[in-house]
Enzyme design. Structure first.
Site, PDB file in Angstrom:
ATOM      1  N   HIS A 280       6.463   9.757   1.053  1.00  0.00           N
ATOM      2  CA  HIS A 280       5.289  10.457   1.589  1.00  0.00           C
ATOM      3  C   HIS A 280       5.114  11.850   0.972  1.00  0.00           C
ATOM      4  CE1 HIS A 280       4.844   7.967   5.561  1.00  0.00           C
ATOM      5  NE2 HIS A 280       5.327   7.237   4.572  1.00  0.00           N
TER       6      HIS A 280
ATOM      7  N   ASP B 278       0.846  -1.193   0.000  1.00  0.00           N
ATOM      8  CA  ASP B 278       0.000   0.000   0.000  1.00  0.00           C
ATOM      9  C   ASP B 278       0.882   1.244   0.000  1.00  0.00           C
ATOM     10  OD1 ASP B 278       0.693  -0.668   2.778  1.00  0.00           O
ATOM     11  OD2 ASP B 278      -0.534   1.076   3.287  1.00  0.00           O
TER      12      ASP B 278
ATOM     13  N   GLU C 173       0.109  -0.695   5.767  1.00  0.00           N
ATOM     14  CA  GLU C 173       1.131  -0.105   6.638  1.00  0.00           C
ATOM     15  C   GLU C 173       0.986   1.405   6.723  1.00  0.00           C
ATOM     16  OE1 GLU C 173       4.819   1.678   8.052  1.00  0.00           O
ATOM     17  OE2 GLU C 173       3.947   1.911   6.049  1.00  0.00           O
TER      18      GLU C 173
END
Length: 464
Positions: free
Chosen positions: A434, A103, A169
């Protein structure tokens, strides 16, 4: 463990030859927008799991390959689909558990991406795309290393292998502990490799030996029963924004260091790391000063930090002359290794309650806690892994801490307390996980695949 030069050479050749196919498969995974956050479509996460299952099946080495999920404790929900593939050890060889996650983080502001986030794009020696580094590169490092082992020694090897590719996660691993309990026998291993960390730089490999814990929660500050006119009542009535600003400011001192009693600091030696390196890796402009005290690695690895990561308040576009009755913020704290997240959260909550200005009402909710981790570096697997990294990168590895958190590792330790845990990764400091323009350094990926393939080969013999 003994050295086998012929097998080692064959593994080296196979790992190098397999990189183009591994990168093609990585690109196919990146194209699947497998965001496991609430509010996003579940179908891409399922498709991503199916794609990983196919990659595992095609290795031809596992006794079984399944897609599974687990219950989320305390709710009626189930977790996102994970892939679990297992192969029993033979002839006294150890078992290795290879972990990564399929993910990915949400995209954020797509306008900040230089190329489409789910269209893998190579430029400047890097592969750009959401998940290209975190952590679909980790998935493919495992797959490519296993391919190299199979190519070099065949499918009839003795090493036991469990491949566990998680599907949530980034969304908090809410069903992780239950998944471990449900599949304890299948996942039990002598060595666990977690491919979800990074390296010292794009040339120097690292083993992550410490991780900070985390405490994340939502705080609502209330001062009024309803909104009021800021001209009519401003100057006598405290609005929630004023109270929130005053309250949040108490969390740090003048240097930007955390000023909350009860938060621990860990004392440990740290390597050289210059302010110039920090500015380069973090994107810190020349005019902005770093915060905190002590060596920079100590601030990042061994001291607590507190960040306000979100705020619900009137936007600039919707601003009016109004006293806000309430403001909500998300506070994300990182906790020094060795302190429990529960104790750290209790200290932060106590601090905020003690410093609430003007009698403001505080409401705490959505508390999410994860403990930090310290690796026992005396185990035989650590020495073997360091040797494989040195051979794979051509550079001696370093032991480093990481300021981020991988809370599920505490779950692994609780469930499998006899296993040696090796935290590795394929990211370098410029991977921007991110963030917009996340990318994988291709040369680092090549070295990571070779290093893991060499580790597998070294472990594929009886433990003496």
């Amino acid at each position: 463990m003994s050295h086998h030069p012929t097998r080692t050479s064959a593994v080296r050749e196979a790992a190098a030859a397999g990189i183009p196919a591994a990168l093609a498969d990585l690109g196919a995974l990146v194209r699947i927008p497998s965001i496991a956050f609430p509010g996003f479509d579940d179908d891409p996460v399922r498709r991503s799991a199916e794609a990983v299952k196919t990659l595992a099946e095609r290795l031809g080495i596992f006794d079984r390959v399944d897609i599974s999920d687990a219950a989320i404790p305390g709710s009626q929900e189930r977790g996102k689909p994970a892939v679990l593939a297992t192969r029993a050890a033979r002839n006294g060889a150890p078992t290795i558990l290879l972990y990564a996650h399929h993910d990915v983080q949400p995209v954020g502001d797509e306008a900040l991406w230089d190329s489409p986030p789910f269209e893998p794009t190579v430029r400047g020696g890097r592969l750009y795309g959401r998940g290209a580094a975190d952590d679909k590169a980790g998935v493919m490092a495992h797959i490519a290393a296993l391919r190299a082992l199979v190519e070099a020694v065949g499918t009839d090897f003795d090493l036991g292998v469990a491949l566990f590719i998680e599907g949530e996660e980034e969304a908090g691993s809410r069903s992780f502990a239950q998944f471990l309990a449900d599949h304890a026998d299948a996942l039990r291993a002598d060595v666990i490799v977690v491919a979800d960390s990074g390296n010292w730089d794009d040339r120097t490999p690292a083993l992550t030996v410490s991780l900070r814990g985390n405490a994340r929660f939502t705080l609502t500050v209330r001062t009024l029963d309803h909104a009021s006119h800021s001209g009519m009542f401003g100057g006598a009535v405290p609005d929630a924004m004023l109270a929130t600003i005053r309250l949040l400011a108490t969390l740090w001192d003048a240097d930007g260091a955390v000023a909350v009693d009860g938060l621990a600091h860990r004392e440990a030696d740290t390597p050289e790391y210059s302010e110039e390196q920090l500015r380069d890796e973090a994107g810190l402009p020349a005019g902005v000063q770093p915060i905190g005290r002590g060596s920079i690695p100590s601030r990042l690895w061994n001291q607590p930090s507190i960040t306000v990561t979100g705020i619900d308040a009137p936007t600039v576009a919707n601003a009016s002359n109004t006293l806000s009755p309430e403001v909500s913020v998300v506070i994300s704290a990182r906790i020094a290794p060795g302190q429990t997240a529960r104790d750290a959260y209790a200290a932060i909550e106590a601090h905020l309650r003690a410093n609430a200005p003007f009698g403001a009402e505080l409401v705490f909710r959505d508390v999410d806690l994860g403990d930090g981790f310290l690796v026992d570096t005396d185990g035989w697997a650590v020495a073997t892994a360091k040797q494989a990294l040195a051979e794979g990168y051509g550079v001696e590895p370093v032991e480093m801490g990481v300021g981020g958190s991988i809370p599920f590792i505490a779950d692994l330790v609780r469930q499998f307390d006899g296993a040696q845990i090796l935290i590795t990764g394929v990211e370098d400091p410029h991977a921007r996980a991110h963030s917009p323009n996340e990318s994988l350094h291709l040369e680092t990926f090549r070295h990571a695949v070779l290093s893991e393939a060499l580790l597998l080969e070294k472990l594929d013999r009886p433990r003496s």
